[in-house]
Design a protein around this motif. Structure first.
Motif, short mmCIF file in Angstrom:
data_model
loop_
_atom_site.label_atom_id
_atom_site.label_comp_id
_atom_site.label_asym_id
_atom_site.label_seq_id
_atom_site.Cartn_x
_atom_site.Cartn_y
_atom_site.Cartn_z
N ASP A 122 0.97 -1.22 -0.04
CA ASP A 122 0.05 -0.05 0.09
C ASP A 122 0.75 1.38 -0.05
O ASP A 122 0.24 2.47 0.33
CB ASP A 122 -1.11 0.07 1.04
CG ASP A 122 -0.35 -0.07 2.61
OD1 ASP A 122 0.90 -0.06 2.70
OD2 ASP A 122 -0.84 -0.48 3.50
N ASP A 172 -0.92 -7.69 2.77
CA ASP A 172 -0.80 -6.20 3.36
C ASP A 172 -1.86 -5.49 3.66
O ASP A 172 -1.93 -4.67 4.86
CB ASP A 172 0.33 -5.26 2.21
CG ASP A 172 0.72 -4.09 3.00
OD1 ASP A 172 1.29 -4.30 4.06
OD2 ASP A 172 1.14 -3.34 2.17
N HIS A 195 2.93 -5.56 11.28
CA HIS A 195 4.01 -5.10 10.50
C HIS A 195 5.42 -4.94 11.09
O HIS A 195 6.48 -4.98 10.02
CB HIS A 195 3.71 -3.43 9.91
CG HIS A 195 2.80 -3.41 8.87
ND1 HIS A 195 1.83 -3.75 8.52
CD2 HIS A 195 3.49 -2.81 7.71
CE1 HIS A 195 1.15 -3.51 7.34
NE2 HIS A 195 2.26 -3.19 6.65
N HIS A 225 7.72 -7.75 1.47
CA HIS A 225 7.02 -7.01 2.46
C HIS A 225 5.61 -7.74 2.87
O HIS A 225 5.39 -8.00 4.08
CB HIS A 225 6.85 -5.76 1.96
CG HIS A 225 5.72 -4.92 3.04
ND1 HIS A 225 6.49 -4.21 4.11
CD2 HIS A 225 4.56 -4.48 3.02
CE1 HIS A 225 5.53 -3.63 5.01
NE2 HIS A 225 4.46 -3.79 4.20
N VAL A 257 4.59 -9.48 6.61
CA VAL A 257 3.48 -9.04 7.36
C VAL A 257 2.37 -10.02 7.41
O VAL A 257 1.54 -9.95 8.67
CB VAL A 257 2.87 -7.69 6.33
CG1 VAL A 257 1.40 -7.28 6.87
CG2 VAL A 257 3.88 -6.55 6.43
#
Ligand SMILES: [Zn+2]
Ligand SMILES: [Zn+2]
Length: 413
Positions: free
Chosen positions: A132, A179, A259, A279, A283
């Motif tokens: 994001d 995410d 996170h 990522h 997460v």
């Protein structure tokens, strides 16, 4: 779908006046065929423009390139978000009035960093939607050899062409699902923290992140049931979540205890040296671990205990020499020491209520499996025996109040 961002700005019931650099977000099939119209709509059509690509994307998107006064194609090999590389590119700029970044996350930093330094607007053309960050101002960049996440420039305009985005590998789609599903945890953390401290809370920003979560959850359910990927919904969810970071000037709504798993993997403290993942994958592992832990805690009854700062010994043991100083500095003004832990106990029934909005772990697991998401420590190279500890260790990485951090001032029976 075109999002007019003006409805989010201005005086808010939370007491703040919200601002956005982003005027418009376009998420559509064949969006680039109307790129000039969108540029005109945000007042940038006539500005002298430099468009930045990397060599991979430049080749892959032939026929989709946008009009430019100057094109810069950076070699994809070895390209990373680092000050020396970005500043080297800046020496080649021919005095642009607007920068257009065309590509994935790294290329965005080659737009937002120079745009910030030069005080000019930046336009984002994301080629995937695996996280994001596209609508946020946060630049994840290596400065003087150190990885930093700092606020620079958010895009004035985002044009996501779904004909390009739909070509992204499935792994990145799954990572994008992760995410956003993380918001189950980050939103719970924000709400709980704002109940026990004087930390600000905004129902509008919260609501926007929740909207992103609902959109993604629906799309993930559809993907799980039919295998069909709703790129439009999924990309829109990423864009909305990113906007919350601009509106709130930090990532509070989008990033909680879950996170920090991604930060842990990036930092690689002792025993986590083999950890590796993109990522959203990291997460996802954080989200699953936090969901499990929060549901476990909700069944228990806490007792307050006095705050004690993290000891140097603990930090050295968990983070090693290389990282210890940074961690100690981050925790020098520990948020846990700023309020009476008894207030957590006093709010525990409300906490239970909030935790009950996080899906049960079985439900999450089934969804993750069906969407091909990573969610277990071993999926990202973390020894399963470290799974519980990983949450507690990672909570020390950022001085932000989460339920995981609160455990340090609670005893459970
Ligand atoms: Zn507000
Ligand atoms: Zn994220």
């Amino acid at each position: 779908m075109i999002m007019d961002c003006s409805k989010y700005i201005g005086k808010c019931s939370c007491g703040r006046t919200h601002e956005l650099e982003t005027k418009m977000v376009v998420v559509e099939y064949d969006a680039l065929s109307r790129f000039e119209e969108y540029m005109a709509a945000v007042g940038l059509a006539d500005k002298r423009r430099t468009v930045v690509y990397d060599s991979n994307i430049y080749g892959l998107t032939e026929g989709k390139h946008v009009k430019a006064d100057q094109e810069i194609v950076l070699p994809a090999q070895g390209l990373r978000s680092e000050d020396i590389l970005i500043e080297d590119m800046m020496t080649k700029l021919e005095d642009p009035e607007v920068l257009v970044a065309f590509g994935a996350g790294t290329i965005m930093d080659f737009g937002r960093y120079p745009a910030y330094k030069l005080g000019i607007p930046f336009v984002a053309i994301p080629t995937l939607a695996s996280s994001d960050g596209f609508t946020a101002s946060i630049c994840s960049v290596i400065l003087n050899g150190q990885k930093k996440s700092i606020s620079m420039k958010a895009p004035a305009l985002v044009v996501a062409d779904l004909d390009i985005i739909k070509g992204a590998p499935k792994r990145l789609v799954s990572s994008g699902v992760n995410d956003i599903l993380a918001k189950y945890i980050s939103l719970a953390d924000w709400k709980m923290a704002s109940m026990v401290t004087d930390e600000d809370f905004c129902p509008m920003v919260y609501g926007l992140a929740e909207e992103a979560l609902v959109i993604m959850r629906e799309a993930a359910d559809k993907m799980a049931a039919t295998g069909e990927i709703d790129h439009e919904a999924m990309t829109m969810a990423q864009m909305k979540s990113g906007l919350t970071m601009q509106l709130w000037d930090n990532s509070r709504a989008a990033s909680g205890s879950e996170h920090l798993m991604a930060h842990l993997v990036e930092m690689k403290p002792p025993r986590f040296e083999q950890a590796e993942g993109i990522h959203g994958e990291c997460v996802g592992v954080g989200t699953f671990a936090a969901a499990k832990e929060y549901h476990r805690l909700a069944k228990l009854t806490p007792k307050a205990k006095p705050f004690e700062p993290l000891t140097k010994e603990w930090v050295l043991e968990k983070f090693g020499e290389r990282l210890a100083d940074g961690i100690l500095k981050e925790n020098a003004n520990d948020v846990l020491g700023t309020f009476d832990p008894q207030s957590i106990v006093d709010h525990w029934d409300e906490f239970r209520e909030i935790i009950s909005t996080i899906p049960p772990v079985e439900e999450l697991e089934a969804l993750y499996k069906a969407c091909g998401c990573k969610y277990l420590p071993e999926h990202i190279g973390i020894d399963p025996s470290l799974s519980e500890e990983a949450l507690d260790i990672s909570a020390a990485i950022r001085n932000r109040l989460t339920l995981v951090r609160m455990k340090r001032v609670l005893d459970f029976e």
